[in-house]
Design a protein around this motif. Structure first.
Motif, mmCIF file in Angstrom:
data_model
loop_
_atom_site.group_PDB
_atom_site.id
_atom_site.type_symbol
_atom_site.label_atom_id
_atom_site.label_comp_id
_atom_site.label_asym_id
_atom_site.label_seq_id
_atom_site.Cartn_x
_atom_site.Cartn_y
_atom_site.Cartn_z
ATOM 1 N N MET A 190 0.823 -1.203 0.000
ATOM 2 C CA MET A 190 0.000 0.000 0.000
ATOM 3 C C MET A 190 0.860 1.258 0.000
ATOM 4 N N ASP A 191 0.260 2.390 -0.391
ATOM 5 C CA ASP A 191 0.963 3.669 -0.319
ATOM 6 C C ASP A 191 1.386 3.950 1.119
ATOM 7 N N LEU A 192 2.607 4.455 1.278
ATOM 8 C CA LEU A 192 3.147 4.700 2.612
ATOM 9 C C LEU A 192 3.308 6.179 2.936
ATOM 10 N N TRP A 193 3.178 7.066 1.939
ATOM 11 C CA TRP A 193 3.601 8.440 2.133
ATOM 12 C C TRP A 193 2.471 9.449 1.958
ATOM 13 N N LYS A 194 2.569 10.533 2.751
ATOM 14 C CA LYS A 194 1.660 11.654 2.560
ATOM 15 C C LYS A 194 1.915 12.248 1.177
ATOM 16 N N ARG A 195 0.889 12.761 0.561
ATOM 17 C CA ARG A 195 1.018 13.279 -0.794
ATOM 18 C C ARG A 195 1.442 14.747 -0.782
ATOM 19 N N ALA A 196 2.473 15.058 -1.567
ATOM 20 C CA ALA A 196 2.874 16.453 -1.760
ATOM 21 C C ALA A 196 1.886 17.105 -2.714
ATOM 22 N N PRO A 197 1.655 18.409 -2.592
ATOM 23 C CA PRO A 197 0.764 19.096 -3.530
ATOM 24 C C PRO A 197 1.189 18.836 -4.963
ATOM 25 N N ARG A 198 0.234 18.503 -5.837
ATOM 26 C CA ARG A 198 0.556 18.160 -7.213
ATOM 27 C C ARG A 198 1.318 19.268 -7.920
ATOM 28 N N SER A 199 0.931 20.519 -7.677
ATOM 29 C CA SER A 199 1.589 21.637 -8.345
ATOM 30 C C SER A 199 3.053 21.751 -7.919
ATOM 31 N N THR A 200 3.315 21.512 -6.619
ATOM 32 C CA THR A 200 4.687 21.572 -6.114
ATOM 33 C C THR A 200 5.537 20.468 -6.721
ATOM 34 N N SER A 201 5.013 19.253 -6.761
ATOM 35 C CA SER A 201 5.758 18.129 -7.311
ATOM 36 C C SER A 201 6.047 18.325 -8.793
ATOM 37 N N ALA A 202 5.050 18.803 -9.540
ATOM 38 C CA ALA A 202 5.225 18.994 -10.980
ATOM 39 C C ALA A 202 6.276 20.057 -11.265
ATOM 40 N N ALA A 203 6.241 21.156 -10.516
ATOM 41 C CA ALA A 203 7.202 22.238 -10.738
ATOM 42 C C ALA A 203 8.614 21.788 -10.397
ATOM 43 N N LEU A 204 8.763 21.044 -9.293
ATOM 44 C CA LEU A 204 10.073 20.560 -8.888
ATOM 45 C C LEU A 204 10.633 19.591 -9.914
ATOM 46 N N LEU A 205 9.809 18.664 -10.379
ATOM 47 C CA LEU A 205 10.266 17.674 -11.339
ATOM 48 C C LEU A 205 10.709 18.343 -12.636
ATOM 49 N N SER A 206 9.966 19.349 -13.082
ATOM 50 C CA SER A 206 10.334 20.064 -14.308
ATOM 51 C C SER A 206 11.678 20.751 -14.139
ATOM 52 N N ARG A 207 11.895 21.393 -12.993
ATOM 53 C CA ARG A 207 13.151 22.086 -12.737
ATOM 54 C C ARG A 207 14.319 21.112 -12.668
ATOM 55 N N LEU A 208 14.105 19.966 -12.031
ATOM 56 C CA LEU A 208 15.169 18.981 -11.909
ATOM 57 C C LEU A 208 15.556 18.414 -13.268
ATOM 58 N N ARG A 209 14.577 18.115 -14.096
ATOM 59 C CA ARG A 209 14.872 17.530 -15.395
ATOM 60 C C ARG A 209 15.618 18.503 -16.304
ATOM 61 N N SER A 210 15.360 19.783 -16.146
ATOM 62 C CA SER A 210 16.048 20.763 -16.975
ATOM 63 C C SER A 210 17.483 20.986 -16.519
ATOM 64 N N ALA A 211 17.766 20.672 -15.252
ATOM 65 C CA ALA A 211 19.095 20.962 -14.698
ATOM 66 C C ALA A 211 20.020 19.743 -14.692
ATOM 67 N N VAL A 212 19.476 18.530 -14.740
ATOM 68 C CA VAL A 212 20.270 17.335 -14.463
ATOM 69 C C VAL A 212 21.374 17.106 -15.491
#
Length: 220
Positions: A190-212
């Motif tokens: 089962m899922d074990l973790w509290k969910r981060a706000p979708r907007s926060t996760s999406a913005a972070l992932l976009s920034r990480l992919r552009s920088a990696v």
């Protein structure tokens, strides 16, 4: 294909012929396998991150128990599992023997939310193998800082699979020998973790992919 199974001796019924033969015939590999498939390892792994699990997990894992559930190859790729009658704090372990060859890379990503912990053990050395690329990059929650981990013999990395535990592997562009490593995962059904706000996760992932693609700093 590995099959779901509950038994005291998982290496008797794993299902992948080459993997089975290695565990059955090689005492060192069997000892490593056995080291992870027991209650002591589950308790030790969870104990490494008490504050993280207390603050970010939706499941109380203070009394998590090991169960000999065998996760199939198909299940390994799935975000969620069907009902397997296991409680959320019943955790199992999967040990994969892996290689990274030319072209291997992983974009910034999160492991499945049912994963409690991921661990990598390197059985290679970046300098000896002539590796260019192939480091493990751990991204901070805000995406502004990174830790880059270079493969070294017997180096181990463990982290909880929280909703902000982004990690990546820059592409291997040169090597004299493969990037050999063992991946160990501790999972629930089962899922074990509290969910981060979708907007926060999406913005972070976009920034990480552009920088990696520019990451090459290393921690020796």
């Amino acid at each position: 294909m590995r099959t779901q199974y509950r038994a005291d001796r998982l290496y008797d019924v794993l299902g992948d012929a080459d993997y089975d033969a290695l565990i059955a015939s090689n005492t060192a590999w069997r000892a490593l396998f056995d080291r992870f498939h027991d209650q002591a390892f589950i308790a030790s792994a969870i104990a490494q991150f008490p504050e993280t699990f207390a603050q970010e997990s939706t499941v109380d894992l203070s009394n998590a128990r090991y169960v000999p559930y065998l996760e199939s190859r198909a299940e390994k790729e799935r975000d969620t599992l069907g009902d397997n009658e296991l409680a959320a704090d019943a955790l199992w372990v999967r040990v994969d023997i892996m290689q990274g060859r030319l072209g291997y890379r992983r974009a910034p990503h999160l492991d499945h939310r049912r994963r409690a912990i991921s661990m990598l053990i390197y059985m290679c050395d970046a300098e000896e193998s002539g590796l260019e690329g192939g480091e493990l990059v751990l991204h901070e929650a805000d995406g502004t800082a990174v830790t880059t981990i270079v493969p070294r013999h017997n180096r181990m990395v463990m982290f909880p699979c929280t909703p902000t535990s982004f990690h990546s592997v820059p592409m291997i562009v040169a090597q004299k020998a493969p990037r050999n490593f063992v991946q160990v995962t501790v999972s629930s059904s089962m899922d074990l973790w509290k969910r981060a706000p979708r907007s926060t996760s999406a913005a972070l992932l976009s920034r990480l992919r552009s920088a990696v693609h520019g990451l090459r700093g290393a921690t020796p």
